[in-house]
Enzyme design. Structure first.
Site, PDB file in Angstrom:
ATOM      1  N   ASP A 168       0.858  -1.176   0.000  1.00 57.19           N
ATOM      2  CA  ASP A 168       0.000   0.000   0.000  1.00 57.19           C
ATOM      3  C   ASP A 168       0.905   1.241   0.000  1.00 57.19           C
ATOM      4  O   ASP A 168       1.423   1.644  -1.039  1.00 57.19           O
ATOM      5  CB  ASP A 168      -0.894  -0.087   1.244  1.00 57.19           C
ATOM      6  CG  ASP A 168      -2.008   0.937   1.289  1.00 57.19           C
ATOM      7  OD1 ASP A 168      -1.858   2.017   0.709  1.00 57.19           O
ATOM      8  OD2 ASP A 168      -3.031   0.676   1.929  1.00 57.19           O
ATOM      9  N   LEU A 206       7.137  -2.675   3.418  1.00 54.93           N
ATOM     10  CA  LEU A 206       8.119  -3.317   2.535  1.00 54.93           C
ATOM     11  C   LEU A 206       9.462  -2.604   2.618  1.00 54.93           C
ATOM     12  O   LEU A 206      10.516  -3.263   2.615  1.00 54.93           O
ATOM     13  CB  LEU A 206       7.598  -3.318   1.091  1.00 54.93           C
ATOM     14  CG  LEU A 206       8.514  -3.991   0.069  1.00 54.93           C
ATOM     15  CD1 LEU A 206       8.836  -5.427   0.478  1.00 54.93           C
ATOM     16  CD2 LEU A 206       7.857  -3.983  -1.316  1.00 54.93           C
TER      17      LEU A 206
HETATM   18  C1  PRP Z   1      -0.801  -5.273   5.352  1.00 57.22           C
HETATM   19  C2  PRP Z   1       0.021  -6.023   4.322  1.00 57.22           C
HETATM   20  C3  PRP Z   1       1.362  -5.368   4.410  1.00 57.22           C
HETATM   21  C4  PRP Z   1       1.056  -3.958   4.850  1.00 57.22           C
HETATM   22  C5  PRP Z   1       1.142  -3.053   3.660  1.00 57.22           C
HETATM   23  O1  PRP Z   1      -0.620  -5.861   6.610  1.00 57.22           O
HETATM   24  O2  PRP Z   1       0.092  -7.385   4.597  1.00 57.22           O
HETATM   25  O3  PRP Z   1       2.218  -6.019   5.329  1.00 57.22           O
HETATM   26  O4  PRP Z   1      -0.284  -3.937   5.356  1.00 57.22           O
HETATM   27  O5  PRP Z   1       0.873  -1.721   4.023  1.00 57.22           O
HETATM   28  P1  PRP Z   1       1.883  -0.557   3.718  1.00 57.22           P
HETATM   29  O6  PRP Z   1       2.391  -0.750   2.313  1.00 57.22           O
HETATM   30  O7  PRP Z   1       1.018   0.690   3.854  1.00 57.22           O
HETATM   31  O8  PRP Z   1       2.972  -0.598   4.739  1.00 57.22           O
HETATM   32  P2  PRP Z   1      -1.570  -5.498   7.855  1.00 57.22           P
HETATM   33  O9  PRP Z   1      -0.892  -4.463   8.695  1.00 57.22           O
HETATM   34  O10 PRP Z   1      -2.946  -5.193   7.353  1.00 57.22           O
HETATM   35  O11 PRP Z   1      -1.572  -6.820   8.722  1.00 57.22           O
HETATM   36  P3  PRP Z   1      -2.186  -8.269   8.405  1.00 57.22           P
HETATM   37  O12 PRP Z   1      -1.414  -8.799   7.215  1.00 57.22           O
HETATM   38  O13 PRP Z   1      -1.917  -9.047   9.643  1.00 57.22           O
HETATM   39  O14 PRP Z   1      -3.647  -8.130   8.113  1.00 57.22           O
END
Ligand code: PRP
Length: 184
Positions: free
Chosen positions: A97, A102
């Site tokens: 996102d 990352l």
């Molecule tokens: C989501 C996804 C990524 C992160 C991306 O994890 O799996 O790790 O968000 O977001 P960013 O690019 O804005 O950093 P989430 O925090 O929703 O946790 P989850 O996978 O346990 O649902």
């Protein structure tokens, strides 16, 4: 709930990505590192579509220090259990996102001396990017909608769905525990 990417389309794309990764690693034995928890279904399906020897591990990241505000500072919650020095590492994400998670993962792993470091992400919400992070393998680029299914959740619901669906703003009931990313 609107289905954005159906189950068959996902399975077809995962098979293509598996073949592509295999072509790029003729010697085999890459280490797939799944980012919990959203990666679990994608990771399992990708493994089944990866026709070369490979190993797996998992890492858990907390994107937000507080449940109600975005700190923009990811934090390591659970580390992998092995040395990655000299290994061909592939980070497995369900969605990228803003890119902060990352970016944090890449910096963390690069400091440990892998032979190579790549990322595979099923979904790329590129319009929301705040960090310039490379993603070598992308399943689908998606619009700025709040998506669930195939591992992705809304307040821990919908992870089990075999397809990717977008929730409408009316279906999103904001609570402090829900990340602001994509919800508005
Ligand atoms: C989501 C996804 C990524 C992160 C991306 O994890 O799996 O790790 O968000 O977001 P960013 O690019 O804005 O950093 P989430 O925090 O929703 O946790 P989850 O996978 O346990 O649902």
């Amino acid at each position: 709930m609107e289905v954005l990417i159906g189950s068959e389309a996902i399975q077809g794309r995962v098979r293509e990505i598996g073949r592509q990764i295999a072509r790029d690693h003729p010697e085999g034995a890459p280490l797939l590192i799944g980012v919990l928890r959203g990666c679990v279904i994608f990771m399992a399906d990708l493994m089944k579509c990866l026709p070369i020897p490979h190993e797996i591990d998992f890492i858990s990241i907390s994107s937000y220090e507080s449940s109600s505000t975005s700190s923009g500072a990811p934090r390591l919650v659970k580390d992998i259990g092995r040395d990655i020095r000299g290994r061909d590492v592939i980070i497995v994400e369900d969605i990228v996102d803003t890119g902060h998670t990352l970016d944090f993962l890449r910096r963390t792993f690069l400091a440990r001396g892998p032979a190579s470091l790549k990322t595979v992400a099923l979904l790329d919400k590129r319009s929301r990017r705040e960090c310039n992070v490379p993603i070598e393998y992308v399943g689908f680029e998606i619009p700025d909608r709040f998506v669930v299914g195939y591992g992705l959740d809304f307040a821990e619901r919908f992870r089990h769905l075999p397809y990717i669906a977008a929730l409408s703003p009316e279906e999103l009931i904001p609570t402090p525990a829900i990340r602001s990313a994509g919800v508005a």
